[in-house]
Design an enzyme around this catalytic site. Structure first.
Site, PDB file in Angstrom:
ATOM      1  N   GLY A  31      52.617  32.040  35.436  1.00  0.00           N
ATOM      2  CA  GLY A  31      51.804  31.380  34.484  1.00  0.00           C
ATOM      3  C   GLY A  31      52.490  29.755  34.295  1.00  0.00           C
ATOM      4  O   GLY A  31      53.134  29.502  35.332  1.00  0.00           O
ATOM      5  N   LEU A  33      50.820  27.255  34.668  1.00  0.00           N
ATOM      6  CA  LEU A  33      49.908  26.943  35.922  1.00  0.00           C
ATOM      7  C   LEU A  33      49.905  25.355  36.246  1.00  0.00           C
ATOM      8  O   LEU A  33      49.581  24.612  35.347  1.00  0.00           O
ATOM      9  CB  LEU A  33      48.795  27.432  36.028  1.00  0.00           C
ATOM     10  CG  LEU A  33      48.573  28.932  35.861  1.00  0.00           C
ATOM     11  CD1 LEU A  33      47.420  29.552  36.404  1.00  0.00           C
ATOM     12  CD2 LEU A  33      49.654  29.746  36.840  1.00  0.00           C
ATOM     13  N   HIS A  34      50.030  24.926  37.371  1.00  0.00           N
ATOM     14  CA  HIS A  34      50.001  23.673  37.839  1.00  0.00           C
ATOM     15  C   HIS A  34      49.205  23.488  38.996  1.00  0.00           C
ATOM     16  O   HIS A  34      48.744  24.610  39.610  1.00  0.00           O
ATOM     17  CB  HIS A  34      51.347  22.860  37.941  1.00  0.00           C
ATOM     18  CG  HIS A  34      52.446  23.678  38.784  1.00  0.00           C
ATOM     19  ND1 HIS A  34      52.116  23.891  40.237  1.00  0.00           N
ATOM     20  CD2 HIS A  34      53.455  24.281  38.359  1.00  0.00           C
ATOM     21  CE1 HIS A  34      52.864  24.551  40.624  1.00  0.00           C
ATOM     22  NE2 HIS A  34      53.820  24.762  39.642  1.00  0.00           N
ATOM     23  N   GLY A  36      49.792  23.213  42.177  1.00  0.00           N
ATOM     24  CA  GLY A  36      50.351  24.217  43.062  1.00  0.00           C
ATOM     25  C   GLY A  36      49.665  25.331  42.866  1.00  0.00           C
ATOM     26  O   GLY A  36      49.346  26.094  44.089  1.00  0.00           O
ATOM     27  N   HIS A  37      49.841  26.111  41.946  1.00  0.00           N
ATOM     28  CA  HIS A  37      49.352  27.460  41.581  1.00  0.00           C
ATOM     29  C   HIS A  37      47.752  27.404  41.923  1.00  0.00           C
ATOM     30  O   HIS A  37      47.164  28.280  42.769  1.00  0.00           O
ATOM     31  CB  HIS A  37      49.613  27.877  40.178  1.00  0.00           C
ATOM     32  CG  HIS A  37      50.777  28.043  39.807  1.00  0.00           C
ATOM     33  ND1 HIS A  37      51.584  27.188  38.646  1.00  0.00           N
ATOM     34  CD2 HIS A  37      51.777  28.957  40.214  1.00  0.00           C
ATOM     35  CE1 HIS A  37      52.750  27.629  38.720  1.00  0.00           C
ATOM     36  NE2 HIS A  37      53.088  28.755  39.355  1.00  0.00           N
ATOM     37  N   GLY A 147      53.674  30.205  47.567  1.00  0.00           N
ATOM     38  CA  GLY A 147      53.920  28.892  47.764  1.00  0.00           C
ATOM     39  C   GLY A 147      55.179  28.626  48.833  1.00  0.00           C
ATOM     40  O   GLY A 147      56.081  29.393  48.656  1.00  0.00           O
ATOM     41  N   ASP A 150      58.904  27.819  47.201  1.00  0.00           N
ATOM     42  CA  ASP A 150      59.963  29.186  47.064  1.00  0.00           C
ATOM     43  C   ASP A 150      60.184  29.561  48.474  1.00  0.00           C
ATOM     44  O   ASP A 150      59.908  30.608  48.484  1.00  0.00           O
ATOM     45  CB  ASP A 150      59.446  30.200  45.989  1.00  0.00           C
ATOM     46  CG  ASP A 150      59.253  29.550  44.813  1.00  0.00           C
ATOM     47  OD1 ASP A 150      60.592  29.085  44.025  1.00  0.00           O
ATOM     48  OD2 ASP A 150      58.503  29.594  44.024  1.00  0.00           O
ATOM     49  N   SER A 186      56.672  24.676  37.422  1.00  0.00           N
ATOM     50  CA  SER A 186      56.606  25.005  36.148  1.00  0.00           C
ATOM     51  C   SER A 186      57.808  24.303  35.355  1.00  0.00           C
ATOM     52  O   SER A 186      57.863  23.866  34.151  1.00  0.00           O
ATOM     53  CB  SER A 186      56.415  26.495  35.519  1.00  0.00           C
ATOM     54  OG  SER A 186      55.300  26.935  36.246  1.00  0.00           O
TER      55      SER A 186
HETATM   56  O1  PAF Z   1      56.830  32.624  42.247  1.00  0.00           O
HETATM   57  C1  PAF Z   1      56.831  33.232  41.299  1.00  0.00           C
HETATM   58  O2  PAF Z   1      56.197  32.359  40.265  1.00  0.00           O
HETATM   59  C2  PAF Z   1      57.532  34.579  40.902  1.00  0.00           C
HETATM   60  O3  PAF Z   1      58.753  34.467  41.568  1.00  0.00           O
HETATM   61  C3  PAF Z   1      56.514  35.715  41.307  1.00  0.00           C
HETATM   62  C4  PAF Z   1      56.213  35.647  42.685  1.00  0.00           C
HETATM   63  C5  PAF Z   1      55.017  35.535  40.361  1.00  0.00           C
HETATM   64  C6  PAF Z   1      57.211  37.076  40.729  1.00  0.00           C
HETATM   65  O4  PAF Z   1      57.313  37.016  39.583  1.00  0.00           O
END
Ligand code: PAF
Length: 284
Positions: A31, A33-34, A36-37, A147, A150, A186
Protein backbone atom coordinates in the site's frame (compact mmCIF):
# COMPACT_ATOMS: atom_id res chain seq x y z
CA UNK A 1 -12.80 -3.45 -9.61
CA UNK A 2 -13.46 -6.14 -7.03
CA UNK A 3 -12.06 -5.76 -3.49
CA UNK A 4 -11.75 -8.89 -1.34
CA UNK A 5 -10.45 -9.54 2.17
CA UNK A 6 -10.55 -13.33 2.18
CA UNK A 7 -8.25 -15.80 0.39
CA UNK A 8 -11.12 -18.13 -0.64
CA UNK A 9 -12.96 -15.26 -2.36
CA UNK A 10 -9.82 -14.21 -4.24
CA UNK A 11 -9.12 -17.78 -5.28
CA UNK A 12 -12.60 -18.28 -6.67
CA UNK A 13 -12.34 -15.11 -8.86
CA UNK A 14 -8.88 -16.14 -10.06
CA UNK A 15 -9.96 -19.70 -10.84
CA UNK A 16 -12.93 -18.41 -12.80
CA UNK A 17 -10.63 -16.09 -14.79
CA UNK A 18 -8.29 -19.02 -15.49
CA UNK A 19 -11.21 -21.23 -16.49
CA UNK A 20 -11.94 -18.59 -19.14
CA UNK A 21 -8.35 -18.93 -20.36
CA UNK A 22 -7.20 -15.60 -18.95
CA UNK A 23 -3.58 -14.99 -17.91
CA UNK A 24 -3.45 -13.85 -14.29
CA UNK A 25 -0.96 -11.20 -13.14
CA UNK A 26 -0.24 -10.31 -9.53
CA UNK A 27 1.28 -7.10 -8.11
CA UNK A 28 2.06 -7.54 -4.40
CA UNK A 29 2.33 -4.25 -2.47
CA UNK A 30 2.21 -2.90 1.06
CA UNK A 31 0.00 0.00 0.00
CA UNK A 32 0.88 3.71 0.28
CA UNK A 33 0.89 3.46 -3.48
CA UNK A 34 2.88 5.86 -5.67
CA UNK A 35 3.59 6.06 -9.39
CA UNK A 36 6.15 3.26 -9.07
CA UNK A 37 3.48 0.83 -7.89
CA UNK A 38 1.08 2.10 -10.55
CA UNK A 39 3.67 1.38 -13.23
CA UNK A 40 3.76 -2.25 -12.03
CA UNK A 41 -0.03 -2.52 -12.26
CA UNK A 42 0.03 -0.88 -15.69
CA UNK A 43 2.67 -3.36 -16.85
CA UNK A 44 0.55 -6.23 -15.50
CA UNK A 45 -2.44 -4.76 -17.37
CA UNK A 46 -0.44 -4.82 -20.62
CA UNK A 47 0.91 -8.35 -20.10
CA UNK A 48 -2.05 -10.13 -18.50
CA UNK A 49 -5.83 -10.51 -18.81
CA UNK A 50 -6.76 -10.50 -15.12
CA UNK A 51 -4.77 -8.24 -12.80
CA UNK A 52 -4.73 -8.80 -9.05
CA UNK A 53 -3.16 -6.24 -6.72
CA UNK A 54 -2.49 -7.05 -3.09
CA UNK A 55 -2.26 -4.50 -0.28
CA UNK A 56 -0.91 -5.83 3.00
CA UNK A 57 1.55 -4.21 5.41
CA UNK A 58 3.34 -7.41 6.29
CA UNK A 59 4.40 -7.36 9.96
CA UNK A 60 6.87 -10.24 9.62
CA UNK A 61 9.24 -8.32 7.35
CA UNK A 62 9.75 -5.47 9.83
CA UNK A 63 12.37 -5.86 12.56
CA UNK A 64 12.09 -4.55 16.11
CA UNK A 65 12.49 -0.75 16.07
CA UNK A 66 11.65 -0.51 12.35
CA UNK A 67 8.77 1.53 10.95
CA UNK A 68 5.92 -1.03 11.00
CA UNK A 69 3.66 1.10 13.20
CA UNK A 70 4.27 4.35 11.30
CA UNK A 71 4.19 2.76 7.83
CA UNK A 72 1.59 4.82 5.90
CA UNK A 73 -1.83 3.18 5.59
CA UNK A 74 -3.87 4.91 2.89
CA UNK A 75 -6.33 2.24 1.76
CA UNK A 76 -9.01 4.39 0.09
CA UNK A 77 -6.48 6.37 -1.97
CA UNK A 78 -4.66 3.11 -2.80
CA UNK A 79 -7.85 1.52 -4.13
CA UNK A 80 -8.45 4.58 -6.33
CA UNK A 81 -4.93 4.26 -7.73
CA UNK A 82 -5.36 0.51 -8.35
CA UNK A 83 -8.60 1.19 -10.21
CA UNK A 84 -7.03 3.95 -12.33
CA UNK A 85 -4.02 1.76 -13.15
CA UNK A 86 -6.27 -1.07 -14.35
CA UNK A 87 -6.46 -3.69 -11.58
CA UNK A 88 -9.41 -6.11 -11.79
CA UNK A 89 -9.24 -7.26 -8.18
CA UNK A 90 -7.48 -6.06 -5.04
CA UNK A 91 -6.82 -8.31 -2.07
CA UNK A 92 -6.69 -6.39 1.24
CA UNK A 93 -6.40 -9.02 3.98
CA UNK A 94 -6.23 -8.38 7.72
CA UNK A 95 -3.11 -9.64 9.51
CA UNK A 96 -5.22 -12.25 11.33
CA UNK A 97 -6.28 -13.67 7.97
CA UNK A 98 -2.69 -13.90 6.73
CA UNK A 99 -1.16 -15.28 9.94
CA UNK A 100 -2.95 -17.75 12.20
CA UNK A 101 -1.89 -17.55 15.86
CA UNK A 102 -0.34 -21.01 15.67
CA UNK A 103 1.40 -20.49 12.28
CA UNK A 104 4.48 -22.68 12.35
CA UNK A 105 5.98 -22.50 8.87
CA UNK A 106 8.21 -19.90 7.22
CA UNK A 107 10.22 -19.67 4.01
CA UNK A 108 13.87 -18.95 4.76
CA UNK A 109 16.05 -17.74 1.88
CA UNK A 110 19.74 -18.64 1.87
CA UNK A 111 23.01 -16.92 1.00
CA UNK A 112 21.50 -14.09 -1.07
CA UNK A 113 19.60 -12.91 1.99
CA UNK A 114 22.66 -12.66 4.23
CA UNK A 115 24.29 -9.63 2.59
CA UNK A 116 23.39 -5.93 2.14
CA UNK A 117 19.75 -5.48 3.27
CA UNK A 118 19.79 -8.93 4.83
CA UNK A 119 22.85 -8.10 6.95
CA UNK A 120 21.33 -4.84 8.17
CA UNK A 121 17.76 -6.15 8.56
CA UNK A 122 18.04 -9.72 9.92
CA UNK A 123 14.90 -11.75 9.24
CA UNK A 124 13.53 -9.19 6.75
CA UNK A 125 13.81 -11.41 3.68
CA UNK A 126 12.34 -14.40 5.44
CA UNK A 127 9.29 -12.22 6.16
CA UNK A 128 9.19 -11.21 2.50
CA UNK A 129 9.58 -14.69 1.02
CA UNK A 130 7.04 -16.12 3.44
CA UNK A 131 4.37 -13.54 2.64
CA UNK A 132 5.09 -13.60 -1.11
CA UNK A 133 4.75 -17.40 -1.12
CA UNK A 134 1.44 -17.06 0.71
CA UNK A 135 0.26 -14.35 -1.71
CA UNK A 136 1.23 -16.59 -4.64
CA UNK A 137 -0.68 -19.45 -2.98
CA UNK A 138 -3.77 -17.27 -2.69
CA UNK A 139 -3.69 -15.41 -6.02
CA UNK A 140 -2.21 -18.27 -8.08
CA UNK A 141 -0.69 -15.88 -10.64
CA UNK A 142 0.89 -16.84 -13.95
CA UNK A 143 3.07 -13.73 -13.73
CA UNK A 144 4.08 -11.52 -10.80
CA UNK A 145 5.52 -8.01 -11.00
CA UNK A 146 8.17 -6.48 -8.71
CA UNK A 147 10.18 -3.26 -8.88
CA UNK A 148 13.91 -3.09 -9.57
CA UNK A 149 14.05 -0.51 -6.76
CA UNK A 150 14.16 -3.44 -4.30
CA UNK A 151 16.87 -5.15 -6.32
CA UNK A 152 17.87 -7.72 -3.71
CA UNK A 153 14.22 -8.55 -3.01
CA UNK A 154 13.41 -9.31 -6.65
CA UNK A 155 16.57 -11.43 -6.93
CA UNK A 156 15.70 -13.45 -3.82
CA UNK A 157 12.12 -13.93 -5.04
CA UNK A 158 13.35 -15.10 -8.45
CA UNK A 159 15.69 -17.59 -6.76
CA UNK A 160 12.90 -18.79 -4.45
CA UNK A 161 10.55 -19.34 -7.40
CA UNK A 162 13.25 -21.34 -9.18
CA UNK A 163 14.31 -23.32 -6.11
CA UNK A 164 10.75 -24.17 -5.01
CA UNK A 165 9.46 -24.82 -8.56
CA UNK A 166 6.69 -22.27 -8.17
CA UNK A 167 4.62 -21.92 -11.34
CA UNK A 168 4.92 -18.16 -11.68
CA UNK A 169 7.04 -15.98 -13.95
CA UNK A 170 8.68 -12.99 -12.28
CA UNK A 171 8.85 -9.68 -14.16
CA UNK A 172 11.09 -6.92 -12.81
CA UNK A 173 9.99 -3.40 -13.76
CA UNK A 174 12.17 -0.28 -13.98
CA UNK A 175 12.60 2.19 -11.12
CA UNK A 176 10.31 5.21 -11.37
CA UNK A 177 11.96 8.45 -10.20
CA UNK A 178 10.98 11.92 -9.06
CA UNK A 179 12.17 14.86 -11.20
CA UNK A 180 15.45 15.14 -9.22
CA UNK A 181 16.07 11.41 -9.61
CA UNK A 182 14.97 10.25 -6.15
CA UNK A 183 13.55 6.74 -6.55
CA UNK A 184 9.86 6.66 -5.66
CA UNK A 185 9.23 4.96 -2.34
CA UNK A 186 6.42 4.92 0.19
CA UNK A 187 9.03 5.99 2.74
CA UNK A 188 9.85 9.25 0.90
CA UNK A 189 6.88 10.80 2.66
CA UNK A 190 8.78 10.56 5.97
CA UNK A 191 11.40 13.06 4.70
CA UNK A 192 11.42 16.63 6.01
CA UNK A 193 11.84 19.46 3.48
CA UNK A 194 15.56 19.78 4.28
CA UNK A 195 16.11 16.04 3.98
CA UNK A 196 14.14 15.89 0.75
CA UNK A 197 16.45 18.56 -0.70
CA UNK A 198 19.53 16.29 -0.38
CA UNK A 199 17.82 12.95 -1.12
CA UNK A 200 18.46 13.46 -4.85
CA UNK A 201 22.18 12.97 -4.11
CA UNK A 202 21.57 9.21 -4.03
CA UNK A 203 20.69 9.23 -7.70
CA UNK A 204 23.60 11.59 -8.43
CA UNK A 205 25.95 9.03 -6.85
CA UNK A 206 24.48 6.26 -9.04
CA UNK A 207 24.82 8.47 -12.13
CA UNK A 208 28.45 9.04 -11.22
CA UNK A 209 28.94 5.24 -11.06
CA UNK A 210 27.32 4.81 -14.48
CA UNK A 211 29.42 7.63 -15.92
CA UNK A 212 32.68 6.18 -14.59
CA UNK A 213 31.90 2.69 -15.92
CA UNK A 214 30.88 4.17 -19.30
CA UNK A 215 34.11 6.19 -19.47
CA UNK A 216 36.25 3.08 -19.09
CA UNK A 217 36.92 3.01 -15.35
CA UNK A 218 37.27 -0.70 -14.67
CA UNK A 219 38.06 -0.71 -10.97
CA UNK A 220 34.81 -1.58 -9.22
CA UNK A 221 36.36 -0.52 -5.92
CA UNK A 222 37.13 2.92 -7.35
CA UNK A 223 33.55 3.29 -8.63
CA UNK A 224 32.20 2.31 -5.21
CA UNK A 225 34.55 4.81 -3.53
CA UNK A 226 33.44 7.64 -5.82
CA UNK A 227 29.77 6.82 -5.09
CA UNK A 228 30.46 6.98 -1.37
CA UNK A 229 32.30 10.32 -1.73
CA UNK A 230 29.36 11.78 -3.65
CA UNK A 231 26.93 10.56 -0.99
CA UNK A 232 29.02 11.99 1.83
CA UNK A 233 29.40 15.44 0.23
CA UNK A 234 26.38 17.05 1.93
CA UNK A 235 27.28 15.65 5.33
CA UNK A 236 23.64 14.60 5.79
CA UNK A 237 23.48 11.12 4.32
CA UNK A 238 24.79 8.37 6.55
CA UNK A 239 26.03 5.69 4.16
CA UNK A 240 25.18 2.11 5.18
CA UNK A 241 26.55 0.63 1.99
CA UNK A 242 27.63 1.82 -1.45
CA UNK A 243 28.88 -1.18 -3.40
CA UNK A 244 29.34 -2.51 -6.91
CA UNK A 245 28.34 -6.16 -7.10
CA UNK A 246 27.60 -9.09 -9.35
CA UNK A 247 23.89 -8.68 -10.26
CA UNK A 248 23.23 -12.43 -9.95
CA UNK A 249 25.14 -13.29 -6.76
CA UNK A 250 25.42 -9.86 -5.08
CA UNK A 251 29.09 -10.59 -4.41
CA UNK A 252 31.01 -7.33 -4.33
CA UNK A 253 33.44 -6.86 -7.16
CA UNK A 254 36.79 -5.93 -5.64
CA UNK A 255 39.18 -6.00 -8.55
CA UNK A 256 39.48 -4.56 -12.03
CA UNK A 257 36.61 -5.86 -14.12
CA UNK A 258 36.10 -5.69 -17.89
CA UNK A 259 33.18 -6.73 -20.09
CA UNK A 260 30.92 -7.56 -17.16
CA UNK A 261 27.50 -6.51 -15.94
CA UNK A 262 27.27 -5.07 -12.44
CA UNK A 263 24.80 -3.48 -10.09
CA UNK A 264 25.60 -0.46 -7.96
CA UNK A 265 23.63 -0.61 -4.72
CA UNK A 266 23.20 2.09 -2.10
CA UNK A 267 21.55 2.30 1.31
CA UNK A 268 21.60 5.46 3.39
CA UNK A 269 20.04 6.74 6.56
CA UNK A 270 18.68 10.27 6.19
CA UNK A 271 17.36 11.51 9.51
CA UNK A 272 14.89 8.87 10.65
CA UNK A 273 14.40 7.47 7.12
CA UNK A 274 16.27 4.64 5.43
CA UNK A 275 16.48 4.87 1.66
CA UNK A 276 17.80 2.36 -0.88
CA UNK A 277 18.46 2.65 -4.60
CA UNK A 278 20.45 0.93 -7.34
CA UNK A 279 21.50 1.05 -10.98
CA UNK A 280 22.76 -1.49 -13.48
CA UNK A 281 26.23 -0.85 -14.93
CA UNK A 282 28.44 -2.36 -17.57
CA UNK A 283 32.22 -2.25 -17.33
CA UNK A 284 33.33 -1.93 -20.96
O1 PAF B 1 8.07 -4.71 -1.89
C1 PAF B 1 7.11 -4.74 -1.09
O2 PAF B 1 6.27 -3.84 -1.06
C2 PAF B 1 6.99 -5.90 -0.12
O3 PAF B 1 8.23 -6.33 0.31
C3 PAF B 1 6.16 -7.07 -0.69
C4 PAF B 1 6.86 -7.71 -1.88
C5 PAF B 1 4.79 -6.58 -1.09
C6 PAF B 1 5.99 -8.15 0.38
O4 PAF B 1 5.34 -7.66 1.50
Amino acid sequence: MIVEQLPEAVRSHVREAKRQGRIVGCVPTMGALHDGHCSLIEQARRDCDFVVGTIFVNPTQFGPGEDFSRYPRTLEADLDRCRAAGADLVFTPAASVMYQDDADTVVVPGQLATVLEGAIRPGHFSGVTTVVTKLFGITEPDVAFFGQKDFQQQLIIRRMVRDLNLAVRIVTCPIIRESDGLAMSSRNRYLTETERAVAGDIHQALREAIRLADCGECSAAEVALQMRRRLERSGQLQVQYAVVANPETLEEYQTEERGIEAVALIAVQLGSTRLIDNALLRFG
